[in-house]
Design a protein around this motif. Structure first.
Motif, mmCIF file in Angstrom:
data_model
loop_
_atom_site.group_PDB
_atom_site.id
_atom_site.type_symbol
_atom_site.label_atom_id
_atom_site.label_comp_id
_atom_site.label_asym_id
_atom_site.label_seq_id
_atom_site.Cartn_x
_atom_site.Cartn_y
_atom_site.Cartn_z
ATOM 1 N N GLN A 374 87.138 18.848 32.089
ATOM 2 C CA GLN A 374 87.233 18.561 30.657
ATOM 3 C C GLN A 374 86.393 17.356 30.249
ATOM 4 O OE1 GLN A 374 91.427 18.135 29.974
ATOM 5 N NE2 GLN A 374 91.821 20.344 30.039
ATOM 6 N N LYS A 375 86.099 16.485 31.202
ATOM 7 C CA LYS A 375 85.291 15.309 30.895
ATOM 8 C C LYS A 375 83.798 15.567 31.078
ATOM 9 C CE LYS A 375 88.971 12.084 32.198
ATOM 10 N NZ LYS A 375 89.338 10.941 33.082
ATOM 11 N N GLY A 376 83.440 16.803 31.461
ATOM 12 C CA GLY A 376 82.043 17.141 31.630
ATOM 13 C C GLY A 376 81.484 16.813 32.993
ATOM 14 N N LYS A 377 82.329 16.416 33.936
ATOM 15 C CA LYS A 377 81.857 16.097 35.273
ATOM 16 C C LYS A 377 81.824 17.360 36.136
ATOM 17 C CE LYS A 377 83.644 11.358 35.245
ATOM 18 N NZ LYS A 377 84.525 10.382 35.948
#
Length: 396
Positions: A374-377
């Motif tokens: 969800q954090k784009g990692k």
């Protein structure tokens, strides 16, 4: 004068009568000599109509001439000395269940058919059927129940209860215990109370032998007769003491059993850790009370990893009692969330050989698939499937 008039009148009358008779006979003869003319509104029936050729009767439509049937096709000429035969090729359908999870065990959802590549012995295969299963499961809870150590029994019961608590009402489960031989405590049922009752009955073991290979072989032989995919939840220390079968034989049985996934769950880690730190000589197994050293357990762990890898499952080695609920939550989540892939192999030979499988997950452009949280990692993931399968052996 009047006397001569009467003979003249009589003669004239006679001549008139004769003339009239002569004219009548002439007319009659003329009428008989002329043919009769048919009525102008009456149609003649053509002779080819097949109807009666009279002045009465309906008008019949002419019959069509019947065409002769076409000649039969010519049979191929038979070559002398060549027997009659026909060719039929049956290409089997191979089913592969694939789990794609993060390193933490979270299932990665939403993948499409185009995201998968399947290789058999290095050759790419065309995927014919694809889907994601969320169906009820059919599983066997195979547990080690021997008089080896109370810590083992305690772990076995905790693991079994954790598994039973995660079942759904549609699931079919059988419970089998083993020591010197396997024993069916409850056959396949959807009754969770019957499953718990079978687990509750395992309190006082009889034998100290743990014949794992024999028990697993017997279980695989039984579930192989059941349609659909099956799962074996193997709760065990991994130690085999006195089986008639060896490791090579049980490995071959696992490879030749189709549609079965094994999830081994190790027990007895508390005792193993205690012995490592306190210098125990080993844990007693078997009627000869052979001490199991640390290397024996490492070998057992390796065997359990092999059983899981060959069938597309995962092996678990919990060190603490509190890990059992999470482990079985992961197992039940895995079996309820799988990608089902089916293909017709490019090698259609049914020769009983072992075929190596490899599954890759790719992006739509053909490159490696990237999964982000969800954090784009970027998130690392793993593909879990069986190592291969044994082709059917058709006797010529």
């Amino acid at each position: 004068m009047r006397q001569n008039e009467y003979p003249q009148r009589a003669l004239s009358l006679i001549l008139l009568v004769c003339l009239v008779l002569w004219i009548g006979q002439s007319l009659a003869a003329s009428a008989q000599s002329q043919p009769s003319t048919p009525s102008s509104n009456k149609q003649e029936t053509p002779p080819e109509a097949g109807a009666p050729q009279t002045d009465v009767g309906p008008y019949a439509i002419p019959k069509k001439k019947e065409e002769p049937p076409p000649p039969p096709p010519e049979k191929p000429k038979k070559v002398e000395g060549m027997p009659d035969y026909s060719i039929r090729v049956n290409v089997p359908l191979v089913n592969v269940d694939v789990m794609v999870t993060t390193k933490d065990g979270q299932f990665i959802n939403g993948l499409k058919k185009e995201n998968f590549k399947v290789y058999e012995d290095g050759a790419p295969q065309a995927i014919n059927n694809f889907g994601q299963s969320e169906a009820p499961i059919t599983a066997v809870l195979l547990v080690e129940f021997a008089s080896t150590n109370s810590f083992m029994i305690y772990d076995m019961l905790n693991a079994s209860y954790a598994f039973a608590s995660g079942l759904k009402k549609e699931d079919y489960v059988a419970v089998v215990s083993y020591d010197i031989k396997p024993e069916i405590l409850v056959d396949f049922t959807q009754d969770k109370n019957a499953i718990r009752g079978a687990i509750n009955g395992m309190r006082i073991p009889t034998f100290s032998e743990t014949n794992l290979f024999d028990a697993l072989y017997d279980t695989l032989d039984r579930v192989d007769r059941i349609e659909g995919h099956k799962y074996v939840i193997l709760v065990t220390s991994g130690i085999d003491t006195f089986s008639k079968l060896n490791l090579d034989q049980i490995t071959k049985k696992i490879k030749t059993t189709h549609d079965v996934t094994i999830f081994p769950v190790s027990i007895g880690w508390y005792l193993r850790n205690y012995c490592e730190t306190h210098g125990c000589t080993g844990v007693s197994h078997g009627m000869a009370s052979y001490g199991m050293s640390n290397i024996d357990y490492l070998q057992a762990d390796n065997e359990m990893n092999t059983f899981a890898k060959l069938t597309g499952g995962r092996a678990y080695f919990p060190r603490f009692e509190g890990e059992f609920p999470e482990i079985f939550h992961d197992i039940l989540g895995d079996v309820r969330n799988q990608y089902n892939i089916a293909y017709h192999p490019t090698n259609p030979k049914q020769d009983g050989t072992y075929r190596k499988l490899k599954v890759e997950v790719i992006a739509p452009d053909g490159g490696p698939l990237k999964v982000r949280d969800q954090k784009g990692k970027d998130v690392k993931y793993q593909i879990i499937t069986r190592d291969g399968y044994v082709a059917k052996n058709v006797v010529e």
